[in-house]
Design a protein around this motif. Structure first.
Motif, short mmCIF file in Angstrom:
data_model
loop_
_atom_site.label_atom_id
_atom_site.label_comp_id
_atom_site.label_asym_id
_atom_site.label_seq_id
_atom_site.Cartn_x
_atom_site.Cartn_y
_atom_site.Cartn_z
N GLY A 195 0.71 -1.36 0.13
CA GLY A 195 -0.08 -0.01 0.08
C GLY A 195 1.01 1.07 0.06
N PHE A 196 -0.06 2.39 -0.34
CA PHE A 196 0.55 3.80 -0.34
C PHE A 196 -0.33 4.48 0.46
CE2 PHE A 196 0.47 7.93 -1.82
CZ PHE A 196 1.51 8.50 -2.21
N LEU A 197 -0.08 5.30 1.36
CA LEU A 197 -0.89 6.18 2.35
C LEU A 197 -0.22 7.59 2.33
CD1 LEU A 197 -2.45 4.92 5.49
CD2 LEU A 197 -1.94 7.15 5.19
N GLY A 198 -0.86 8.42 1.65
CA GLY A 198 -0.50 10.14 1.66
C GLY A 198 -1.26 11.01 0.95
N ARG A 199 -0.78 11.91 0.81
CA ARG A 199 -1.47 12.97 0.03
C ARG A 199 -0.73 12.84 -1.43
NH1 ARG A 199 0.84 16.17 3.82
NH2 ARG A 199 2.15 17.01 2.14
N LEU A 200 -1.95 12.97 -2.24
CA LEU A 200 -1.29 12.73 -3.79
C LEU A 200 -1.02 14.10 -4.47
CD1 LEU A 200 -4.43 10.36 -4.98
CD2 LEU A 200 -2.04 9.60 -3.71
N GLU A 201 0.19 14.49 -3.90
CA GLU A 201 0.98 15.68 -4.24
C GLU A 201 2.33 15.30 -4.69
OE1 GLU A 201 -0.70 18.35 -4.17
OE2 GLU A 201 -2.40 18.06 -2.76
N TYR A 202 2.92 16.38 -5.35
CA TYR A 202 4.38 16.16 -5.70
C TYR A 202 5.42 15.75 -4.76
CZ TYR A 202 8.76 17.60 -7.69
OH TYR A 202 9.99 17.85 -8.02
N GLN A 203 5.02 16.18 -3.28
CA GLN A 203 6.03 15.81 -2.45
C GLN A 203 6.11 14.39 -2.34
OE1 GLN A 203 5.12 17.20 1.44
NE2 GLN A 203 6.60 16.06 2.36
N LYS A 204 5.07 13.74 -2.45
CA LYS A 204 4.76 12.12 -1.94
C LYS A 204 5.12 11.30 -3.36
CE LYS A 204 3.44 13.64 2.19
NZ LYS A 204 4.32 13.06 3.32
N ASP A 205 5.13 11.77 -4.49
CA ASP A 205 5.48 11.24 -5.72
C ASP A 205 4.73 9.84 -5.90
OD1 ASP A 205 6.44 10.80 -8.13
OD2 ASP A 205 8.84 10.33 -7.19
N PRO A 206 3.58 9.84 -5.74
CA PRO A 206 2.69 8.66 -6.23
C PRO A 206 2.99 8.04 -7.45
CG PRO A 206 1.08 10.57 -6.24
CD PRO A 206 2.47 10.89 -5.66
N LEU A 207 3.30 8.72 -8.49
CA LEU A 207 3.75 8.23 -9.63
C LEU A 207 4.81 7.42 -9.66
CD1 LEU A 207 3.56 11.42 -11.87
CD2 LEU A 207 1.94 9.27 -12.11
N LEU A 208 5.74 7.56 -8.91
CA LEU A 208 6.78 6.48 -8.33
C LEU A 208 6.38 5.24 -7.91
CD1 LEU A 208 9.83 5.85 -8.66
CD2 LEU A 208 10.04 6.74 -6.17
N PHE A 209 5.24 5.23 -6.95
CA PHE A 209 4.73 4.05 -6.53
C PHE A 209 3.81 3.21 -7.79
CE2 PHE A 209 0.96 1.56 -4.81
CZ PHE A 209 1.60 1.07 -3.70
N LEU A 210 3.41 3.81 -8.74
CA LEU A 210 2.80 3.21 -9.93
C LEU A 210 3.88 2.64 -10.67
CD1 LEU A 210 0.00 5.57 -10.99
CD2 LEU A 210 -0.15 3.48 -9.35
N GLU A 211 4.86 3.37 -10.90
CA GLU A 211 5.97 2.71 -11.58
C GLU A 211 6.60 1.76 -10.94
OE1 GLU A 211 10.95 3.84 -12.16
OE2 GLU A 211 9.51 5.67 -12.35
N MET A 212 6.60 1.75 -9.61
CA MET A 212 7.16 0.60 -8.98
C MET A 212 6.18 -1.03 -9.15
SD MET A 212 7.14 -0.31 -4.79
CE MET A 212 5.40 -0.40 -4.94
N MET A 213 4.90 -0.58 -9.18
CA MET A 213 3.94 -1.68 -9.51
C MET A 213 4.09 -2.21 -10.64
SD MET A 213 2.30 -2.14 -6.62
CE MET A 213 0.80 -3.22 -7.63
N ALA A 214 4.84 -1.69 -11.94
CA ALA A 214 5.01 -2.33 -13.02
C ALA A 214 6.02 -3.30 -12.90
CB ALA A 214 5.51 -1.33 -14.15
N TYR A 215 6.74 -3.23 -11.86
CA TYR A 215 7.75 -4.29 -11.72
C TYR A 215 7.23 -5.61 -10.71
CZ TYR A 215 11.06 -1.19 -13.90
OH TYR A 215 11.65 -0.52 -14.84
N LEU A 216 5.88 -5.51 -10.25
CA LEU A 216 5.56 -6.38 -9.18
C LEU A 216 4.11 -6.84 -10.05
CD1 LEU A 216 6.00 -4.30 -6.05
CD2 LEU A 216 7.50 -6.31 -6.71
N PRO A 217 4.33 -7.59 -11.25
CA PRO A 217 2.81 -7.80 -11.62
C PRO A 217 2.15 -8.75 -10.87
CG PRO A 217 4.85 -8.91 -12.60
CD PRO A 217 5.28 -7.87 -11.73
N GLU A 218 2.66 -9.44 -9.90
CA GLU A 218 1.97 -10.33 -9.21
C GLU A 218 0.96 -10.01 -7.86
OE1 GLU A 218 6.25 -11.51 -7.79
OE2 GLU A 218 5.12 -10.26 -9.36
#
Length: 356
Positions: A184-207
């Motif tokens: 999981g990711f928990l935090g404000r969806l703002e530039y500081q928290k960089d949720p896009l990096l979380f989605l990038e990570m999920m591309a490497y975790l297909p399962e």
């Protein structure tokens, strides 16, 4: 003693959680009042505790010339013995009100680090004003003290101290992961928290599947990116939740991932460690003061989704390591982040400041 808390941003988050802890934990010794953003989460939660609350609109503009006068009128009507401001915006507007009431200033992380040069200069000027105005300054991390010193903010700031956030493990839910492959990711969806990096990570975790808790300016973009990356079946957004609801969902994660560009001392990490959810985090700001790599959590140096994914896999595929990290993390909270120590240190500052 009447202590007025002033918090500009009353949304769910670490700073708000910290203020609520103070209001709950010290109300036997202090008569509290609160000024915060109109109709915010903090205003509602404090009101439910019986704390007298006043709402203001702190975010109309960066320099709302009417706000210092509005704030001055409210403070004069409340007649506090001491004002405790949280964050640079609250501190700056209170300082501009030109009231002579003693002011305690808590820094919940600095936000000028990645601003444009013009905004950065303005923010530094405002912070210098805040520190000069404060009779006591509280930092939640040693990293922020060093940053303030290096930025030459502390001239005239004689009384400053680091007080780590505190927690009681008995007040936290127990971890009950849905599955070891749910993170999981928990935090404000703002530039500081960089949720896009979380989605990038999920591309490497297909399962793996994931839940994103939080809202903010990037929410529409995150929804679009989830669809664009083909993650709709694996990544679920639940929006902004109350603190209690967020903790209950946090307890269902096998790992929580922090992708922030900068932080103060993130309460989320402490809560995760206390609950028993291992943390994988970017190594930014004061995170090394909490997380000891491969001892009570995992730190990542480069902002790459692949590196974050590797750490998630290591934790979820090694039950012995996972148990080791959880045990050490909870010991860290118990030994270094005591609620009693935090509240006692803040009360001592209130008592000193009110008689100064």
């Amino acid at each position: 003693m009447r202590v007025l808390q002033i918090v500009a941003d009353g949304k769910p988050g670490g700073g708000t959680t910290h203020v609520l802890q103070i209001l709950k934990g010290l109300r036997h010794a202090v008569s509290f009042q609160l000024i915060t953003e109109e109709q915010s989460y903090l205003m509602k939660e404090a009101g439910a505790l019986g704390i007298p609350c006043q709402g203001l609109r702190f975010f109309i503009s960066r320099l709302n010339l009417a706000l210092p006068f509005q704030l001055r009128a409210l403070v004069l009507a409340l007649q506090p013995d001491l004002v405790h401001v949280h964050g640079g915006r609250a501190g700056f507007f209170f300082a501009l009100s030109l009231l002579k009431i003693p002011m305690v200033y808590t820094v919940h992380g600095f936000h000028f680090i990645e601003k444009s040069p013009r905004i950065r200069r303005m923010a530094l000027m405002a912070e210098r004003w805040n520190f000069r105005r404060a009779c006591h300054s509280i930092f939640v991390s040693k990293y922020d003290v060093t940053l303030a010193e290096n930025s030459r903010l502390l001239s005239g700031c004689d009384k400053r101290v680091v007080i780590y956030p505190g927690f009681s493990l008995k007040n936290l839910p127990k971890a009950h992961p849905r599955t070891l492959l749910h993170i999981g990711f928990l935090g404000r969806l703002e530039y500081q928290k960089d949720p896009l990096l979380f989605l990038e990570m999920m591309a490497y975790l297909p399962e793996y599947s994931a839940t994103i808790v939080g809202d903010g300016a990037l929410a529409p973009m995150i929804k679009q990116e989830i669809a664009k990356r083909g993650l709709c079946g694996r990544v679920h957004m639940v929006g902004e939740l109350s603190h209690g609801e967020a903790l209950e969902i946090l307890a269902t994660f096998s790992v929580v991932v922090l992708t922030s560009r900068w932080e103060g001392l993130p309460v989320l990490v402490l809560e995760s460690m206390g609950i028993g959810v291992p943390v994988v985090s970017m190594n930014v700001s004061g995170l090394e003061e909490i997380i000891h790599h491969e001892v009570n959590g995992m730190l990542v140096e480069k902002r790459r989704g692949e590196d974050l994914a590797d750490k998630v896999r290591i934790i979820t595929h090694n039950e012995g390591l996972r148990a080791f990290l959880i045990k050490n993390a909870q010991a860290t909270i118990h030994e270094e982040f005591s609620m009693d120590n935090m509240l006692g240190s803040i009360l001592k500052i209130y008592q000193e400041a009110s008689v100064a």
